[in-house]
Design a protein around this motif. Structure first.
Motif, PDB file in Angstrom:
ATOM      1  N   PRO A   1       1.227  -9.604   6.759  1.00 32.92           N
ATOM      2  CA  PRO A   1       1.005  -8.562   7.779  1.00 32.92           C
ATOM      3  C   PRO A   1       0.227  -9.091   8.984  1.00 32.92           C
ATOM      4  O   PRO A   1       0.533  -8.756  10.123  1.00 32.92           O
ATOM      5  CB  PRO A   1       0.204  -7.492   7.024  1.00 32.92           C
ATOM      6  N   GLY A   2      -0.748  -9.958   8.744  1.00 27.08           N
ATOM      7  CA  GLY A   2      -1.510 -10.559   9.843  1.00 27.08           C
ATOM      8  C   GLY A   2      -0.627 -11.435  10.713  1.00 27.08           C
ATOM      9  O   GLY A   2      -0.753 -11.465  11.941  1.00 27.08           O
TER      10      GLY A   2
ATOM     11  N   ASP B   1       1.527  -9.198  12.867  1.00 28.30           N
ATOM     12  CA  ASP B   1       0.697  -8.681  13.958  1.00 28.30           C
ATOM     13  C   ASP B   1       0.545  -9.736  15.057  1.00 28.30           C
ATOM     14  O   ASP B   1       0.696  -9.444  16.238  1.00 28.30           O
ATOM     15  CB  ASP B   1      -0.670  -8.274  13.378  1.00 28.30           C
ATOM     16  N   PHE B   2       0.282 -10.969  14.649  1.00 27.33           N
ATOM     17  CA  PHE B   2       0.145 -12.074  15.605  1.00 27.33           C
ATOM     18  C   PHE B   2       1.444 -12.273  16.385  1.00 27.33           C
ATOM     19  O   PHE B   2       1.442 -12.402  17.614  1.00 27.33           O
ATOM     20  CB  PHE B   2      -0.242 -13.355  14.858  1.00 27.33           C
ATOM     21  N   LEU B   3       2.573 -12.290  15.674  1.00 25.02           N
ATOM     22  CA  LEU B   3       3.874 -12.525  16.321  1.00 25.02           C
ATOM     23  C   LEU B   3       4.256 -11.405  17.272  1.00 25.02           C
ATOM     24  O   LEU B   3       4.903 -11.642  18.291  1.00 25.02           O
ATOM     25  CB  LEU B   3       4.965 -12.718  15.268  1.00 25.02           C
ATOM     26  N   THR B   4       3.878 -10.173  16.950  1.00 21.04           N
ATOM     27  CA  THR B   4       4.252  -9.048  17.819  1.00 21.04           C
ATOM     28  C   THR B   4       3.302  -8.885  19.000  1.00 21.04           C
ATOM     29  O   THR B   4       3.656  -8.252  19.980  1.00 21.04           O
ATOM     30  CB  THR B   4       4.310  -7.718  17.037  1.00 21.04           C
TER      31      THR B   4
ATOM     32  N   PHE C   1       9.289  -6.610   7.579  1.00 22.04           N
ATOM     33  CA  PHE C   1       9.130  -8.041   7.850  1.00 22.04           C
ATOM     34  C   PHE C   1       8.540  -8.745   6.631  1.00 22.04           C
ATOM     35  O   PHE C   1       9.035  -9.786   6.202  1.00 22.04           O
ATOM     36  CB  PHE C   1       8.229  -8.262   9.076  1.00 22.04           C
ATOM     37  N   CYS C   2       7.506  -8.159   6.055  1.00 20.89           N
ATOM     38  CA  CYS C   2       6.860  -8.742   4.871  1.00 20.89           C
ATOM     39  C   CYS C   2       7.856  -8.836   3.717  1.00 20.89           C
ATOM     40  O   CYS C   2       7.904  -9.836   3.004  1.00 20.89           O
ATOM     41  CB  CYS C   2       5.650  -7.914   4.454  1.00 20.89           C
TER      42      CYS C   2
ATOM     43  N   ALA D   1      -4.223 -14.519   1.994  1.00 18.04           N
ATOM     44  CA  ALA D   1      -4.396 -13.065   1.979  1.00 18.04           C
ATOM     45  C   ALA D   1      -5.853 -12.753   1.628  1.00 18.04           C
ATOM     46  O   ALA D   1      -6.465 -13.422   0.808  1.00 18.04           O
ATOM     47  CB  ALA D   1      -3.464 -12.441   0.943  1.00 18.04           C
ATOM     48  N   GLN D   2      -6.383 -11.731   2.274  1.00 19.46           N
ATOM     49  CA  GLN D   2      -7.744 -11.299   1.973  1.00 19.46           C
ATOM     50  C   GLN D   2      -7.684 -10.334   0.806  1.00 19.46           C
ATOM     51  O   GLN D   2      -6.829  -9.452   0.760  1.00 19.46           O
ATOM     52  CB  GLN D   2      -8.344 -10.576   3.195  1.00 19.46           C
TER      53      GLN D   2
END
Length: 102
Positions: A10-11, A14-17, A54-55, A96-97
């Motif tokens: 997911p991170g 977010d970065f790619l978008t 996406f994930c 992953a956190q």
């Protein structure tokens, strides 16, 4: 080999978008392991999906229903592995956190 749950996909989404495409292209395309064709495919997948989809595609190493050109079709089988190698090599795939219980 897909992006398994040990990575913060997911991170990454977010970065790619949220990063301008020109900057992403400069950062990712090395024309060895990650070409313009790889980049264009990745952007098509990002634009066609929300974060959850996406994930899901990254994890299952499949694709949303989008149209691919001949050069992209040739890459489909190795695409996610190439992405994984490139993104982790550039430090863009973070572990992953663990979710902390509130």
């Amino acid at each position: 080999m897909g992006f398994n749950l040990q990575y913060d996909v997911p991170g990454l989404f977010d970065f790619l978008t949220n990063t301008p495409e020109a900057g992403l292209r400069k950062m990712l395309v090395d024309n060895k392991t990650f070409t313009d064709v790889h980049f264009n495919m990745l952007m098509k997948v990002v634009r066609a999906c929300d974060e959850a989809k996406f994930c899901d595609h990254a994890e299952k190493t499949d694709f949303p229903k989008i149209k691919f050109g001949p050069a992209e079709i040739k890459l489909k089988e190795k695409f996610w592995g190439d992405c994984f190698t490139c993104l982790s090599g550039k430090g863009l795939l973070n572990p992953a956190q663990k979710k902390h219980a509130a």
